[in-house]
Write an enzyme that holds these catalytic residues in place. Structure first.
Site, PDB file in Angstrom:
ATOM      1  N   ARG A   1       8.742 -14.997  -6.566  1.00 56.94           N
ATOM      2  CA  ARG A   1      10.426 -15.156  -7.037  1.00 56.94           C
ATOM      3  C   ARG A   1      10.981 -16.009  -6.153  1.00 56.94           C
ATOM      4  NH1 ARG A   1       9.905  -8.623  -6.809  1.00 56.94           N
ATOM      5  NH2 ARG A   1       8.533  -9.285  -5.103  1.00 56.94           N
TER       6      ARG A   1
ATOM      7  N   LYS B   1       0.054   5.119  -1.889  1.00 58.65           N
ATOM      8  CA  LYS B   1       1.249   4.924  -2.239  1.00 58.65           C
ATOM      9  C   LYS B   1       1.910   5.954  -3.282  1.00 58.65           C
ATOM     10  CE  LYS B   1       3.828   0.959  -3.798  1.00 58.65           C
ATOM     11  NZ  LYS B   1       3.681  -0.714  -3.915  1.00 58.65           N
TER      12      LYS B   1
ATOM     13  N   SER C   1      10.394  -4.133  -9.283  1.00 56.09           N
ATOM     14  CA  SER C   1      10.038  -2.754 -10.036  1.00 56.09           C
ATOM     15  C   SER C   1      10.624  -1.857  -9.192  1.00 56.09           C
ATOM     16  CB  SER C   1       8.645  -2.280 -10.006  1.00 56.09           C
ATOM     17  OG  SER C   1       8.087  -3.170 -11.026  1.00 56.09           O
TER      18      SER C   1
ATOM     19  N   HIS D   1       7.465  -9.343 -14.784  1.00 59.68           N
ATOM     20  CA  HIS D   1       6.150  -9.426 -15.084  1.00 59.68           C
ATOM     21  C   HIS D   1       5.738  -9.923 -16.474  1.00 59.68           C
ATOM     22  CE1 HIS D   1       5.951  -5.545 -12.024  1.00 59.68           C
ATOM     23  NE2 HIS D   1       5.504  -6.606 -11.633  1.00 59.68           N
TER      24      HIS D   1
HETATM   25  O1  PNS Z   1       2.769  -5.337  -7.687  1.00 61.53           O
HETATM   26  P1  PNS Z   1       2.462  -5.334  -6.201  1.00 61.53           P
HETATM   27  O2  PNS Z   1       2.433  -3.961  -5.632  1.00 61.53           O
HETATM   28  O3  PNS Z   1       2.986  -6.267  -5.418  1.00 61.53           O
HETATM   29  O4  PNS Z   1       0.744  -5.849  -6.149  1.00 61.53           O
HETATM   30  C1  PNS Z   1       0.086  -5.852  -5.148  1.00 61.53           C
HETATM   31  C2  PNS Z   1      -1.484  -6.057  -5.304  1.00 61.53           C
HETATM   32  C3  PNS Z   1      -1.852  -4.735  -6.068  1.00 61.53           C
HETATM   33  C4  PNS Z   1      -1.620  -7.231  -6.283  1.00 61.53           C
HETATM   34  C5  PNS Z   1      -2.212  -6.235  -3.922  1.00 61.53           C
HETATM   35  O5  PNS Z   1      -1.716  -5.214  -2.956  1.00 61.53           O
HETATM   36  C6  PNS Z   1      -3.739  -6.308  -4.175  1.00 61.53           C
HETATM   37  O6  PNS Z   1      -4.203  -7.160  -4.497  1.00 61.53           O
HETATM   38  N1  PNS Z   1      -4.143  -5.059  -3.743  1.00 61.53           N
HETATM   39  C7  PNS Z   1      -5.610  -4.884  -3.905  1.00 61.53           C
HETATM   40  C8  PNS Z   1      -6.190  -4.697  -2.676  1.00 61.53           C
HETATM   41  C9  PNS Z   1      -6.999  -5.815  -2.029  1.00 61.53           C
HETATM   42  O7  PNS Z   1      -7.446  -6.577  -2.579  1.00 61.53           O
HETATM   43  N2  PNS Z   1      -6.107  -6.182  -0.764  1.00 61.53           N
HETATM   44  C10 PNS Z   1      -6.450  -7.231   0.069  1.00 61.53           C
HETATM   45  C11 PNS Z   1      -5.647  -8.383  -0.513  1.00 61.53           C
HETATM   46  S1  PNS Z   1      -6.057  -9.921   0.724  1.00 61.53           S
END
Ligand code: PNS
Length: 160
Positions: A90, A41, A127, A17
């Protein structure tokens, strides 16, 4: 003023990150690192703890701020007038889902996504793996910043 958003769970922040945040901070005038608060979660660290760790490890960047959000990432972007999301890729396996989200976010609100290839040194890093390894006493010293390592060690040793 060019602003970008680095969203994620950051449970906890890893060196992978940080690599992306560092590179985004070099490209944009202002970078907001936003922790997604996902009530459904389960997490190892509370949102406040994740925020503290992120604030400490980005303290050297005057143009990086930390925030939290609940709901859609595009709504956060709209409210804070941020036109672009920066994401690390990644491996090819990340691509399908990230592309889907990027296209959806652009369709929903015109918010663009910039994909950065992860430093190959961190292409395996997640993570979830860090937590799993730390839980069983494995060495994650090269994968997370020292203050995160300290908190991980405290948390996993107190978990019994
Ligand atoms: O670190 P992560 O868990 O891979 O991050 C994922 C994250 C939080 C960036 C993604 O799930 C997100 O943007 N969630 C917010 C909710 C949202 O907007 N969902 C629709 C995406 S099209």
């Amino acid at each position: 003023m060019r602003r970008a958003l680095c969203p994620g769970s950051f449970d906890p922040v890893t060196n992978g990150h940080l690599d992306i945040i560092d590179r985004a901070a070099n490209l944009y005038d202002e970078v907001v690192v936003a922790i997604f608060v996902n009530q459904s979660k389960s997490s190892l660290f509370e949102v406040d703890e994740r925020r503290e760790m992120l604030a400490e490890v980005t303290a050297g960047y005057p143009n990086v701020t930390i925030d939290t959000f609940e709901g859609l990432v595009v709504d956060y972007c709209r409210v804070h007038d941020i036109p672009v999301i920066v994401k690390g890729l990644r491996a090819v396996s990340d691509f399908d889902y990230e592309l889907q989200m990027a296209q959806m976010n652009r369709g929903l609100a015109g918010v663009d996504t910039l994909f950065m290839p992860t430093n190959p040194e961190y292409s395996f890093l997640a993570s979830s793996l860090v937590k799993e390894i730390a839980k069983w006493g494995g060495d994650v010293a090269l994968l997370v910043p020292p203050i995160v390592l300290k908190r991980l060690t405290e948390r996993t040793s107190s978990a019994g």
